[in-house]
Enzyme design. Structure first.
Site, short mmCIF file in Angstrom:
data_model
loop_
_atom_site.label_atom_id
_atom_site.label_comp_id
_atom_site.label_asym_id
_atom_site.label_seq_id
_atom_site.Cartn_x
_atom_site.Cartn_y
_atom_site.Cartn_z
N SER A 144 55.99 11.06 6.73
CA SER A 144 55.66 12.60 6.25
C SER A 144 54.18 12.76 6.06
CB SER A 144 56.40 13.05 5.18
OG SER A 144 56.33 14.64 4.93
N ASP B 287 61.58 20.15 13.09
CA ASP B 287 61.45 19.74 11.56
C ASP B 287 60.80 20.75 10.74
OD1 ASP B 287 60.15 18.37 9.40
OD2 ASP B 287 59.82 16.69 10.27
N HIS C 280 64.05 15.74 8.54
CA HIS C 280 62.84 15.19 8.18
C HIS C 280 63.13 13.83 7.28
CE1 HIS C 280 58.46 15.25 7.00
NE2 HIS C 280 58.75 15.16 6.13
#
Length: 436
Positions: A144, A386, A414
């Protein structure tokens, strides 16, 4: 350096002292903590290093118990360093309890301006040289926001990297904060609508909750105000693999049964607080929009972009949904100015947050020209639709980074790295090695 054992692993604590401002190496220094993890029995083996860059911003590194999650796969090949990025975890903290020691709000904001990816990468470079030597290179795994940091690393210090793996974290290289949220609201709406399609009864439960919150003041156990808009922010859970189910089970316990006056239950409020409070990660709220600030893209301030752009999507308005008898949409990974009034962990930082939102001329985080001539092998998992990172931005970036191989999948959300028992990381490793 304290060393201890867990099942199947040997762990060593590391502490590093780095400049607060890398442009002033002789100035103030802060501490950065990292946890070295190696497979038991391989402590003395000359294993390559894998640096893990955690999501966030403002997220501390994982606290492993043995060879859990993706770590099990990583330890087959690597000596892993779990970094508490500056301001998080056991590194020098930055939050409501420590920031007042910096001075007034302007001094605090100036201090926090040194906590973005550019500073994190410079920390990593000092750590790399200390652990591996000047010419040593390590591998990167960015989850991320850690993927955002990885792209910054490849932009400005690629010589320290032998290979890189990114999971759910290819940023738009030229996207403004406004661009990010303008793309995010429709994605969030799709996730909420998919949740209501799976659990139709939650439509009326959510409407009943927000009506209740409009009619009376409700406080969370820690004193925070649960407004209708704060409740909407629970939509952030819908970006993970089991997020829809987690939200449904939370909602089914919302009201107290067997009482004459309708009340939200204590167990419900306690769990809501666990999702909404930023006590454990204040930097996430303080710096979230600044991670999109780059002077070459726009010299203007990020300016509470999520709030400003929201006006373009009136379908997220609570009162409009109630008046028109339509489902109430939840929101996602957005930080709003009112959070610094309703959350006790953020309230003392309200002026600081506003100064950061109005700050202009943020330094660039990415160098598209360097990325276009990149020589570091990179593999990236791009999760289809996402909720947190725009897929179109990710694919455009994948095309812009020389040698980057994307793996586009809808098998995971995610949190695929964490929940896949090492399968996501294994796929990326094999891609970099041309085995997949």
């Amino acid at each position: 350096m304290p060393t201890y054992r867990q099942p199947g692993t040997v762990i060593t604590d590391h502490r590093f002292h780095v400049p607060l401002d890398h442009a002033d190496p002789a100035g103030e220094r802060i501490e950065v903590y990292a946890r070295e993890v190696v497979a038991a029995g391989r402590e003395r083996d000359p294993l390559p290093w894998l640096l893990f860059l955690q999501g966030g911003p403002g997220g501390r590194s994982p606290r492993p118990v043995g060879r859990d999650s993706w770590l099990d796969r990583a330890l087959n090949d690597y000596r892993v360093l779990l970094l508490d990025q500056r301001g998080t975890g056991r590194s020098t903290p930055a939050g409501r309890q420590t920031l007042p020691g910096r001075g007034d709000a302007a001094a605090q904001a100036e201090y926090l301006a040194h906590f973005r990816a550019d500073s994190i990468v410079r920390d990593c470079e000092l750590i790399r040289r200390e652990l591996l030597g000047e010419d040593g290179r390590w591998s990167l795994l960015g989850q991320s926001y850690g993927g955002f940091c990885t792209l910054t690393y490849l932009s400005y210090a690629p010589g320290g990297v032998r290979e890189a793996f990114v999971t759910g974290g290819l940023p738009g290289l030229r996207s403004t904060a406004q661009d990010v949220y303008r793309a995010a609201y429709p994605r969030v709406r799709r996730k909420v609508e998919a949740h209501y399609a799976r659990y139709p009864e939650d439509v009326e439960t959510v409407r009943a909750i927000v009506r209740h919150l409009r009619e009376r003041e409700v406080r969370l156990p820690g004193g925070g105000l649960l407004s209708a808009e704060a409740f909407q922010a629970l939509g952030i859970t819908l970006g993970t693999g089991n997020g829809s189910h987690t939200l449904h089970y939370l909602l089914e316990d919302a009201f107290v049964a067997g009482v004459s006056e309708r009340q939200l239950s204590d167990p419900f409020l306690a769990e809501v607080q666990s999702h909404l409070s930023y006590a454990g990660r204040p930097l996430y709220a303080l710096l979230h929009e600044s991670i999109y600030g780059q002077r070459s893209v726009t010299p203007q301030a990020t300016g509470w972009a999520a709030e400003a752009v929201r006006a373009e999507f009136p379908q997220f308005d609570v009162d409009g949904a109630l008046a028109e008898d339509r489902p109430v949409l939840l929101t996602g990974e957005m930080i709003y100015p009112w959070m610094f009034a309703t959350d006790p962990a953020l309230a003392p930082l309200r002026e600081v947050a506003d100064l950061l939102a109005r700050r202009e001329e943020w330094p660039d985080l990415y160098d598209p020209r360097q990325l276009a001539r990149n020589e570091v092998p990179v593999a990236a998992a791009v999760y289809h639709d996402d909720m947190y990172v725009d897929t179109e931005d990710s694919l455009a970036t994948a095309r812009s980074v020389r040698g980057l191989r994307p793996w586009i999948t809808n098998e995971y959300e995610h949190d695929g790295l964490r929940v896949s028992d090492g399968r996501v990381l294994d796929r990326l490793i094999r891609m970099v090695r041309d085995e997949a």
